[in-house]
Enzyme design. Structure first.
Site, PDB file in Angstrom:
ATOM      1  N   GLU A 161       7.442   3.434 -19.074  1.00 41.23           N
ATOM      2  CA  GLU A 161       6.779   4.658 -18.621  1.00 41.23           C
ATOM      3  C   GLU A 161       5.290   4.544 -18.935  1.00 41.23           C
ATOM      4  OE1 GLU A 161       8.944   8.183 -19.123  1.00 41.23           O
ATOM      5  OE2 GLU A 161       7.294   9.493 -18.547  1.00 41.23           O
ATOM      6  N   ASN A 204      11.121   9.597 -23.851  1.00 41.00           N
ATOM      7  CA  ASN A 204      12.070  10.154 -22.890  1.00 41.00           C
ATOM      8  C   ASN A 204      13.317   9.283 -22.976  1.00 41.00           C
ATOM      9  OD1 ASN A 204      10.484  12.242 -21.828  1.00 41.00           O
ATOM     10  ND2 ASN A 204       9.417  10.812 -20.465  1.00 41.00           N
ATOM     11  N   LYS A 284      11.270  13.736 -28.938  1.00 35.58           N
ATOM     12  CA  LYS A 284      10.624  14.596 -27.952  1.00 35.58           C
ATOM     13  C   LYS A 284      11.666  15.630 -27.562  1.00 35.58           C
ATOM     14  CE  LYS A 284       8.646  14.433 -23.254  1.00 35.58           C
ATOM     15  NZ  LYS A 284       8.032  13.577 -22.225  1.00 35.58           N
ATOM     16  N   GLU A 288       9.139  18.768 -21.256  1.00 37.06           N
ATOM     17  CA  GLU A 288       9.307  18.117 -19.958  1.00 37.06           C
ATOM     18  C   GLU A 288      10.781  17.820 -19.664  1.00 37.06           C
ATOM     19  OE1 GLU A 288       6.441  14.850 -20.201  1.00 37.06           O
ATOM     20  OE2 GLU A 288       4.869  16.225 -19.537  1.00 37.06           O
ATOM     21  N   ARG A 321       7.644  15.378 -32.203  1.00 38.40           N
ATOM     22  CA  ARG A 321       6.450  15.547 -31.363  1.00 38.40           C
ATOM     23  C   ARG A 321       6.172  17.015 -31.042  1.00 38.40           C
ATOM     24  NH1 ARG A 321       6.246  12.996 -26.288  1.00 38.40           N
ATOM     25  NH2 ARG A 321       4.243  11.954 -26.489  1.00 38.40           N
ATOM     26  N   ARG A 338      -1.673  26.184 -20.952  1.00 39.56           N
ATOM     27  CA  ARG A 338      -0.954  25.060 -21.552  1.00 39.56           C
ATOM     28  C   ARG A 338      -1.630  24.563 -22.831  1.00 39.56           C
ATOM     29  NH1 ARG A 338       0.597  19.383 -18.477  1.00 39.56           N
ATOM     30  NH2 ARG A 338       0.398  18.037 -20.305  1.00 39.56           N
ATOM     31  N   LYS A 362      -0.516  15.034 -30.298  1.00 41.60           N
ATOM     32  CA  LYS A 362      -1.463  14.318 -29.442  1.00 41.60           C
ATOM     33  C   LYS A 362      -2.891  14.714 -29.798  1.00 41.60           C
ATOM     34  CE  LYS A 362       1.482  13.558 -25.417  1.00 41.60           C
ATOM     35  NZ  LYS A 362       1.585  13.477 -23.953  1.00 41.60           N
ATOM     36  N   ASP A 367      -3.434  16.449 -22.549  1.00 39.56           N
ATOM     37  CA  ASP A 367      -2.679  15.206 -22.401  1.00 39.56           C
ATOM     38  C   ASP A 367      -3.581  13.987 -22.163  1.00 39.56           C
ATOM     39  OD1 ASP A 367      -0.581  13.505 -22.212  1.00 39.56           O
ATOM     40  OD2 ASP A 367       0.127  14.205 -20.270  1.00 39.56           O
ATOM     41  N   GLU A 389      -1.406  11.342 -32.613  1.00 37.67           N
ATOM     42  CA  GLU A 389      -0.933  10.432 -31.562  1.00 37.67           C
ATOM     43  C   GLU A 389      -2.047  10.168 -30.560  1.00 37.67           C
ATOM     44  OE1 GLU A 389       2.857  11.482 -29.659  1.00 37.67           O
ATOM     45  OE2 GLU A 389       2.206  10.558 -27.792  1.00 37.67           O
ATOM     46  N   GLU A 395      -3.172   5.707 -19.226  1.00 37.23           N
ATOM     47  CA  GLU A 395      -2.618   6.539 -18.156  1.00 37.23           C
ATOM     48  C   GLU A 395      -3.701   7.271 -17.347  1.00 37.23           C
ATOM     49  OE1 GLU A 395       0.233   9.408 -19.509  1.00 37.23           O
ATOM     50  OE2 GLU A 395       0.550  10.240 -17.504  1.00 37.23           O
ATOM     51  N   TRP A 543       2.364  22.325 -13.511  1.00 38.04           N
ATOM     52  CA  TRP A 543       2.136  21.656 -14.791  1.00 38.04           C
ATOM     53  C   TRP A 543       1.097  22.303 -15.697  1.00 38.04           C
ATOM     54  CZ3 TRP A 543       5.509  17.890 -16.081  1.00 38.04           C
ATOM     55  CH2 TRP A 543       6.294  17.373 -15.044  1.00 38.04           C
TER      56      TRP A 543
HETATM   57  O1  GCW Z   1       1.689  13.195 -19.840  1.00 40.18           O
HETATM   58  C1  GCW Z   1       2.941  12.877 -20.002  1.00 40.18           C
HETATM   59  C2  GCW Z   1       3.164  11.575 -19.332  1.00 40.18           C
HETATM   60  C3  GCW Z   1       4.629  11.281 -19.438  1.00 40.18           C
HETATM   61  C4  GCW Z   1       4.979  11.210 -20.923  1.00 40.18           C
HETATM   62  C5  GCW Z   1       4.591  12.511 -21.599  1.00 40.18           C
HETATM   63  C6  GCW Z   1       4.833  12.497 -23.085  1.00 40.18           C
HETATM   64  C7  GCW Z   1       6.683   9.926 -21.999  1.00 40.18           C
HETATM   65  O2  GCW Z   1       2.733  11.631 -17.999  1.00 40.18           O
HETATM   66  O3  GCW Z   1       4.898  10.093 -18.785  1.00 40.18           O
HETATM   67  O4  GCW Z   1       6.341  10.959 -21.121  1.00 40.18           O
HETATM   68  O5  GCW Z   1       3.256  12.765 -21.376  1.00 40.18           O
HETATM   69  O6  GCW Z   1       3.906  12.202 -23.815  1.00 40.18           O
HETATM   70  O7  GCW Z   1       5.928  12.791 -23.516  1.00 40.18           O
END
Ligand code: GCW
Length: 682
Positions: A161, A204, A284, A288, A321, A338, A362, A367, A389, A395, A543
């Site tokens: 991923e 995931n 996690k 999501e 997380r 968000r 994070k 993100d 993190e 990405e 989102w």
């Molecule tokens: O922003 C998102 C990413 C997902 C990722 C998620 C996360 C692993 O697009 O791909 O999933 O963050 O950090 O859990």
């Protein structure tokens, strides 16, 4: 073929300067290793490889120190050979000392434990790769962070991923690969920069990966853990929160249900029977579409603590997380933000988590954008272990097709003052545990490697992995020094290569930022794969990632006064700074405020003019990267030269796509012309 690319920063290129080689040789002709363990063995192997490759000599292995040579020892084996202040050394710390008396020339690498010796060994090899003088070494080093981790987002089908460098080195076709050499080389690379923990599967956790904690696959996990163990790296697994349902024959995953609790306790015991030093679980949950405690009306402390209790007898930990937010938002609803989510969910739970739970946060509240605020959760939970993190995999920063060296960004984040305990409460002090004396703490990141011959797709992206490791060891290292040592090890000691590559790397984040989304607003990318410009790609989606551009202005109002109130999540100094248009820094203006295009920035130009300027500049500077690289022809081996050139050309071309789409979009929205009359397509 591709030897240099594969070896990355552990190339140990032959030292051509005979004077230096001769000097090094006096310490490298023999090697005494006092102490016996797999980690000591790795240190020895690495030294032999490094020395023979750089100096063309094979050191004699001796059982006791000779007149001159290298000695590796731990606290228990050093005896009275030299004096080391072990009270000062942490478990992973080391001392490197050159001892000269008469004809005797010895370099001692001493750790409290074997891991320290391994880190010291890599340090010495780094010095040699950078042709440093070894004559009077008196180094003492401790890592600033206790946990220095990587997260692999690898799936068992072999995909990764957000991976941009091929497929997994761990899995293929829902089985473990047998590429143990490759995994060992990965372990060497990351141990060399101090990484001591790794979660080997995607957060995931899909169906196949849920089975990683069942007996057949645990055997395989144990094999991988064995490879990492020899390099001082502890193995963790990401687990499916609903494992009790998926593989446990229960109908619930309620953390307060005693059968659920019992199942995890037995599961932990089973895992530790395969891997006695297993690190623990990365989770996690409720994020999501992943399962979590919310389904049962429980909170995240309930969920994390249940797992923590199962791991506790074995000293395992839970990395929980905080990436929890509503991913089914309605764009029409302007009140939901968000950015607020992690703080809103977790802050009220401060003090409720067990001491073997770490919240993994994070760096930003959204993100991993090219620019966003620092997560206000850092420092906000005094009684809770916190871990930062980062995302090494690019990405949102060019997917390893564009050059974007992230060390300068990470430095800014680590140095950000939270004011949690007044001035001087930087993020780095929160996550190294010193501010609140936490039991567990550290820094983790999503890895950027795959099975591409050069690990990272873009060869220069190797520098991100290297830099991440070095920063977790010591966040106070300067971006310049990290960059310099990486280049030395990767491209050799040529001064002009060092100068030019360093300039390219250190400017690249700013270049990337210039031609992509402006002033901290983020996104504007194509949905799903997130590569390339698409200003409204996520604007009417679920989102929660909007820029709210209309004909008058742009930005997200996150103020208390008129917006979502997000600014109040920071400590007062920062809350005030971001709340006010006067004091909010330009680079984050649109992250915190919605302003007209004619709003004047502190830099003196209007928002719209800034957008035009930076997008034209960004392309020019991306083109400069190509020009600079061309100057290095014949100074870098053909293969890597061509490879990188191709990538830089692709970047320069693609940056034009960004420039034109963004400029045209905002010209059409605002109707305001570029003051400099440059080409904007209508
Ligand atoms: O922003 C998102 C990413 C997902 C990722 C998620 C996360 C692993 O697009 O791909 O999933 O963050 O950090 O859990």
């Amino acid at each position: 073929k591709h030897k240099e690319s594969y070896a990355a920063w552990l190339q140990y290129t032959k030292i051509d300067d005979q004077a230096i080689a001769d000097k090094y040789a006096q310490w490298c002709r023999n090697l005494t290793v006092l102490g016996d363990s797999a980690v000591m063995e790795s240190a020895k192997k690495e030294l032999i490889q490094g020395i023979s490759s750089m100096l063309g000599i094979l050191p004699d292995s001796c059982s006791e120190p000779q007149q001159s040579g290298l000695v590796l020892a731990v606290k228990d084996s050093i005896g009275d050979l030299i004096d080391v202040d072990f009270n000062y050394l942490h478990d992973d710390g080391y001392s490197i000392k050159t001892v000269t008396s008469g004809q005797n020339n010895t370099i001692f690498i001493v750790g409290k434990k074997d891991k320290g010796v391994l880190y010291g060994t890599f340090h010495l090899l780094r010095l040699m790769q950078n042709r440093k003088n070894l004559k009077q070494l008196d180094i003492i080093e401790n890592p600033k962070n206790q946990l220095r981790m990587l997260n692999q987002w690898d799936n068992m089908d072999g995909s990764i991923e957000r991976g941009y460098a091929g497929n997994s080195i761990f899995y293929k076709d829902n089985q473990f690969t047998q590429e143990h050499n490759r995994i060992e080389d990965y372990a060497r690379l990351i141990a060399s920069v101090g990484i001591n923990g790794i979660a080997i599967n995607n957060v995931n956790v899909h169906q196949e990966e849920t089975n990683l904690i069942t007996s057949t696959l645990l055997l395989k996990v144990a094999e991988v853990a064995g490879i990492f163990r020899a390099y001082g790296i502890t193995t963790f697994l990401s687990v499916n929160y609903a494992s009790t349902i998926q593989i446990g024959n229960l109908t619930t995953a309620d953390p307060l249900n005693s059968e659920v609790q019992e199942w995890w306790k037995e599961k932990a015991e089973e895992i530790y029977s395969y891997i006695p030093d297993f690190g623990g679980f990365l989770v996690k949950a409720d994020s999501e579409h992943r399962p979590g405690p919310f389904t049962y009306g429980r909170n995240h402390a309930d969920g994390a603590n249940m797992l923590a209790e199962a791991l506790q007898p074995f000293n395992g930990i839970v990395l929980w997380r905080c990436f929890v937010y509503n991913c089914l938002q309605d764009w029409r609803d302007r009140s939901t933000d968000r950015a607020r989510a992690a703080y809103d969910h977790f802050k009220p739970l401060d003090g409720q988590f067990h001491s073997n739970v770490i919240l993994q946060i994070k760096n930003g509240p959204m993100d991993f954008q090219v620019r966003e605020g620092v997560s206000p959760l850092f420092g906000a939970m005094e009684k809770t272990n916190q871990m930062l993190e980062f995302q090494v995999t690019q990405e949102y920063t060019g997917q390893q097709r564009h050059l974007c060296y992230l060390v300068p960004q990470w430095k800014e984040i680590l140095d950000f003052d939270t004011y949690a305990k007044g001035k001087g409460s930087e993020v780095k002090k929160v996550v190294d545990g010193s501010l609140f004396q936490n039991r567990y703490c550290g820094i983790t990141a999503v890895s950027n490697i795959g099975n591409d011959y050069n690990w990272t797709g873009h060869t220069l992206a190797q520098a991100n992995l290297y830099g991440f490791g070095r920063l977790t060891w010591n966040p106070d290292l300067s971006a310049e020094s990290i960059t310099d040592e990486w280049i030395g090890q990767t491209f050799g000691d040529d001064q002009s290569v060092k100068e030019l590559v360093s300039k390219m790397l250190l400017k690249s984040w700013s270049i990337y930022e210039k031609y992509t989304s402006p002033l901290g607003v983020g996104w504007m990318v194509n949905p799903h794969h997130h590569y390339g410009p698409n200003v409204d790609g996520y604007e009417y989606d679920v989102w929660g990632t909007y820029h709210f551009a209309d004909w008058e202005g742009i930005g997200v109002d996150r103020t208390v006064k008129t917006g979502t109130g997000y600014t109040s999540q920071y400590f007062k100094e920062n809350a005030d700074m971001y709340e006010s248009l006067e004091t909010c820094p330009d680079e984050l203006l649109l992250f915190f405020h919605h302003v007209p295009y004619t709003h004047k920035l502190k830099s003196g130009v209007t928002v719209i003019q800034h957008i035009y300027n930076t997008h034209f500049e960004g392309v020019d500077e991306a083109e400069d990267l190509v020009e600079t690289w061309l100057q290095l022809k014949d100074r870098i081996d053909q293969e890597r030269f061509d490879d990188i050139l191709n990538k830089l050309q692709e970047q320069a071309n693609h940056s034009k796509e960004w420039r034109d789409i963004i400029n045209t979009y905002f010209y059409r929205k605002s109707g305001i012309k570029d003051e400099l009359n440059r080409k904007i397509y209508l």
